[in-house]
Design an enzyme around this catalytic site. Structure first.
Site, PDB file in Angstrom:
ATOM      1  N   ASP A   1       0.802  -1.195  -0.125  1.00 25.46           N
ATOM      2  CA  ASP A   1       0.167   0.065  -0.028  1.00 25.46           C
ATOM      3  C   ASP A   1       0.958   1.165   0.158  1.00 25.46           C
ATOM      4  O   ASP A   1       1.571   1.442   0.871  1.00 25.46           O
ATOM      5  CB  ASP A   1      -0.814   0.063   1.313  1.00 25.46           C
ATOM      6  CG  ASP A   1      -2.447   0.427   0.878  1.00 25.46           C
ATOM      7  OD1 ASP A   1      -2.332   1.657   0.445  1.00 25.46           O
ATOM      8  OD2 ASP A   1      -3.261  -0.023   1.371  1.00 25.46           O
TER       9      ASP A   1
ATOM     10  N   ASP B   1      -2.885   4.516  -2.366  1.00 28.56           N
ATOM     11  CA  ASP B   1      -4.044   5.082  -1.438  1.00 28.56           C
ATOM     12  C   ASP B   1      -4.130   6.501  -2.034  1.00 28.56           C
ATOM     13  O   ASP B   1      -3.397   7.371  -2.302  1.00 28.56           O
ATOM     14  CB  ASP B   1      -3.351   5.049  -0.182  1.00 28.56           C
ATOM     15  CG  ASP B   1      -4.284   5.513   0.656  1.00 28.56           C
ATOM     16  OD1 ASP B   1      -5.449   4.940   1.094  1.00 28.56           O
ATOM     17  OD2 ASP B   1      -4.278   6.478   1.425  1.00 28.56           O
TER      18      ASP B   1
ATOM     19  N   GLU C   1      -6.619   3.803  -5.824  1.00 28.10           N
ATOM     20  CA  GLU C   1      -7.585   3.802  -5.069  1.00 28.10           C
ATOM     21  C   GLU C   1      -8.117   5.321  -5.577  1.00 28.10           C
ATOM     22  O   GLU C   1      -7.636   6.535  -4.941  1.00 28.10           O
ATOM     23  CB  GLU C   1      -7.471   3.957  -3.406  1.00 28.10           C
ATOM     24  CG  GLU C   1      -8.793   4.270  -2.829  1.00 28.10           C
ATOM     25  CD  GLU C   1      -8.892   4.780  -1.412  1.00 28.10           C
ATOM     26  OE1 GLU C   1      -9.730   4.378  -0.507  1.00 28.10           O
ATOM     27  OE2 GLU C   1      -7.668   5.446  -0.891  1.00 28.10           O
TER      28      GLU C   1
ATOM     29  N   HIS D   1     -11.351  -2.710   3.737  1.00 32.20           N
ATOM     30  CA  HIS D   1     -11.200  -2.364   5.090  1.00 32.20           C
ATOM     31  C   HIS D   1     -11.853  -0.964   5.349  1.00 32.20           C
ATOM     32  O   HIS D   1     -11.931  -0.701   6.629  1.00 32.20           O
ATOM     33  CB  HIS D   1      -9.697  -2.166   5.250  1.00 32.20           C
ATOM     34  CG  HIS D   1      -9.060  -1.001   4.679  1.00 32.20           C
ATOM     35  ND1 HIS D   1      -9.023  -1.165   3.251  1.00 32.20           N
ATOM     36  CD2 HIS D   1      -8.486  -0.040   5.016  1.00 32.20           C
ATOM     37  CE1 HIS D   1      -8.211   0.096   2.851  1.00 32.20           C
ATOM     38  NE2 HIS D   1      -8.132   0.652   3.670  1.00 32.20           N
ATOM     39  N   ASP D   2     -12.342  -0.392   4.507  1.00 37.02           N
ATOM     40  CA  ASP D   2     -13.066   1.000   4.721  1.00 37.02           C
ATOM     41  C   ASP D   2     -14.524   0.638   4.579  1.00 37.02           C
ATOM     42  O   ASP D   2     -15.376   1.631   4.831  1.00 37.02           O
ATOM     43  CB  ASP D   2     -12.734   2.001   3.655  1.00 37.02           C
ATOM     44  CG  ASP D   2     -11.485   2.415   3.808  1.00 37.02           C
ATOM     45  OD1 ASP D   2     -10.762   2.430   5.078  1.00 37.02           O
ATOM     46  OD2 ASP D   2     -10.524   2.815   2.643  1.00 37.02           O
TER      47      ASP D   2
HETATM   48  C1  GLC Z   1      -7.696   5.526   1.996  1.00 39.15           C
HETATM   49  C2  GLC Z   1      -7.405   4.384   2.987  1.00 39.15           C
HETATM   50  C3  GLC Z   1      -8.270   4.613   4.211  1.00 39.15           C
HETATM   51  C4  GLC Z   1      -7.519   5.595   4.710  1.00 39.15           C
HETATM   52  C5  GLC Z   1      -7.501   6.847   3.924  1.00 39.15           C
HETATM   53  C6  GLC Z   1      -6.381   7.867   4.456  1.00 39.15           C
HETATM   54  O1  GLC Z   1      -9.212   5.614   1.723  1.00 39.15           O
HETATM   55  O2  GLC Z   1      -8.358   3.256   2.212  1.00 39.15           O
HETATM   56  O3  GLC Z   1      -8.450   3.405   5.094  1.00 39.15           O
HETATM   57  O4  GLC Z   1      -7.987   6.109   6.000  1.00 39.15           O
HETATM   58  O5  GLC Z   1      -7.101   6.530   2.592  1.00 39.15           O
HETATM   59  O6  GLC Z   1      -5.056   7.645   4.040  1.00 39.15           O
END
Ligand code: GLC
Length: 538
Positions: free
Chosen positions: A100, A201, A256, A322-323
């Site tokens: 990540d 991310d 992401e 995980h979110d």
């Molecule tokens: C992404 C991650 C999340 C995190 C955010 C800030 O959305 O998946 O878990 O809190 O970025 O890094």
């Protein structure tokens, strides 16, 4: 296999949330040796790639998404030697590993930020986004993801710094070429270690609108991504990164990217753009996680993406991460039809175009975790929102109900290995509560039962790998009753017909073909049971 076969299109990715996977040393926190100990079962499942949520040194305000050293392992998870061992053990089993990469922001404990905040004039000041107050207040009206304002004031130098997430996650200033070079250097360093790619991310937030203009709307803080999402410079930064680091490597890169349209996804993933391999599709999960379960809408969204992207771009597909809450709890039925609906989503995930991403636990039908008090929650979003709203005078019980309905901890509870105390996750005290349903819902039960969700995933994964049409074939929606989602994947070597009943009713439908896999033991020819799914060869 089709003419242009590409490994990362054929791969199945398994997301490991290390903190909740397996604890090898009894401190209540999952760790790298714990992942090594469980690689065989991932190999048995048939996945090809492991995506590790962040394992770098971090104060863990946001569970590792606040990195204070990009080139060292969080001692709670192990050592760099453990990481290298994990990589070698994974590779030995034919499993690749992607990391990540969290570079929209660092931790406020990163040495760059320590330096940056000391004076207005230093080499690191411009690594972050500092602005003077405007009329004694924040430089603009941007709201943060985890706090009301996206700005925090720093007394030492009398300026505000920007943080789209928590105040402990200051945004990097990507306009500064030195920042971009640091990121490229870090990426090259990990690739040289032998990792197989990155999940990037919050990557489409790295470019902010020039001049940092106010968001539209009235009010002191406006929650909107209009000025820091999918900005044109974002693509320039990715292309530069690709040219500098990724172009010579055969690795998997998945972005992401919030609020992406089909066209945006093409802009990120079309091969001739030289940016990333793929971006995650979120429109479907965003819809059902905020608006609610709606089979028509799910069909409409997935169909539009499948048709729009074919031959033009590529996505990463997921129904869990995980979110997010677990799909079996929020779109399926995690009580009466838990097994059926879990298997239905396995079928959907593994028969669409796009690289499938499984999130740990979905392959055994794990459900949302629910905790009784705010103290049992850990998610920075949940805790911050609760504190802010209670401090503003709201009824704590009402606020608690509200924040727990959206908490990201719903999907983060420890992996349920067996029916013993704390699900065999740890011999210590787990960092977050184990779901009490582990007595019945666990890997061991799944392994012992040939009709389990795990074995269904395993067979479905094997089927996808043996069937090029399921990877490369063109998607074609087939007219069907509202409750059903029926489509074809038409490949060079033949086509598959997928029939899914997204409802709790039994529905009449006549499908023709050779049944390749199905969720129900004795399928009726012209009728589908609640959450029944089938794949035919035509
Ligand atoms: C992404 C991650 C999340 C995190 C955010 C800030 O959305 O998946 O878990 O809190 O970025 O890094």
């Amino acid at each position: 296999m089709s003419g242009n076969s590409v490994w990362w299109k054929e791969a199945i990715v398994y997301q490991v949330y290390p903190k909740s996977f397996y604890d090898s040393d009894g401190d209540g926190i999952g760790d790298l040796p714990g992942i090594i100990a469980k690689l065989d079962v991932l190999q048995q499942l048939g996945v090809d790639v492991i995506w590790l949520n962040p394992v770098y040194v971090s104060p863990e305000v946001d569970n590792g998404y606040d990195i204070s050293d990009y080139q060292a392992i969080n001692p709670k998870f192990g050592t760099m030697a453990d990481f290298e061992h994990l990589l070698a053990e994974a590779h030995r089993r034919g499993l690749r590993v992607i990391m990540d990469l969290v570079v929209n922001h660092t931790s406020d404990q990163h040495e760059w930020f320590h330096e940056s905040r000391t004076t207005r004039e230093n080499a690191y000041r411009d690594y972050f986004i500092w602005r003077d107050p405007v009329n004694g207040r924040e430089p603009n009206n941007w709201a943060g993801h985890f706090t009301q304002s996206a700005w925090s004031f720093d007394d030492a130098t009398g300026q505000y710094y920007l943080h789209i997430f928590s105040p402990q996650q200051p945004d990097l200033n990507w306009e500064n070429p030195a920042v971009r070079q640091e990121v490229q250097r870090i990426m090259a360093w990990w690739l040289a270690k032998g990792i197989d790619g990155f999940r990037l991310d919050a990557i489409n937030l790295i470019a902010k609108a020039p001049g940092l203009p106010d968001n539209r709307g009235d009010g002191r803080y406006i929650f909107s991504i209009e000025n820091f999402c999918n900005q044109p410079r974002f693509h320039d930064y990715l292309r530069e990164m690709n040219h500098a680091v990724l172009a010579q490597q055969d690795v998997l890169t998945v972005g992401e990217c919030a609020a992406l349209t089909v066209d945006d996804a093409i802009a990120v993933s079309a091969p001739d753009r030289h940016e990333l391999n793929m971006a995650f599709l979120f429109e479907h999960t965003d819809y059902y996680n905020t608006v609610g379960k709606d089979p028509q809408k799910l069909k409409e969204i997935l169909t539009r993406w499948q048709v729009g992207l074919h031959g033009r771009g590529w996505v990463g597909l997921a129904f869990n991460n995980h979110d997010q809450p677990r799909v079996v709890s929020c779109f399926g039925d995690d009580t009466r039809y838990r097994e059926e609906s879990a298997k239905l989503f396995a079928t959907l995930l593994l028969t669409l175009e796009g690289t499938p991403f499984l999130f740990q636990g979905e392959e055994i039908g794990m459900t949302n975790a629910v905790y009784a008090t705010i103290e049992e929650y850990n998610d920075v979003g949940t805790v911050n929102l609760y504190r802010e709203q209670v401090a503003a005078g709201a009824d704590p019980q009402v606020v608690f109900e509200r924040v727990r309905a959206t908490s990201r901890d719903r999907g983060r509870s420890p992996y349920q290995w067996d029916g013993s105390a704390d699900a065999g996750f740890t011999t210590g005290i787990p960092w977050i509560g184990v779901n009490p349903n582990h007595v019945a819902v666990n890997l061991q039960e799944n392994l012992d039962d040939p009709d389990s969700i795990f074995h269904y995933y395993r067979r479905m994964i094997a089927l996808r790998k043996a069937t090029p049409a399921l990877v490369y074939g063109r998607f074609e929606a087939v007219p069907a009753p509202d409750a059903l989602f029926v489509y074809r994947r038409i490949g060079d070597e033949g086509s598959c017909l997928v029939v899914l009943n997204l409802s709790e009713e039994s529905v009449e439908f006549a499908a023709e073909g050779t049944l390749l896999i199905g969720t129900h033991a004795q399928p009726e020819k012209n009728r589908l049971q609640p959450y029944e799914a089938r794949v035919y060869r035509e």
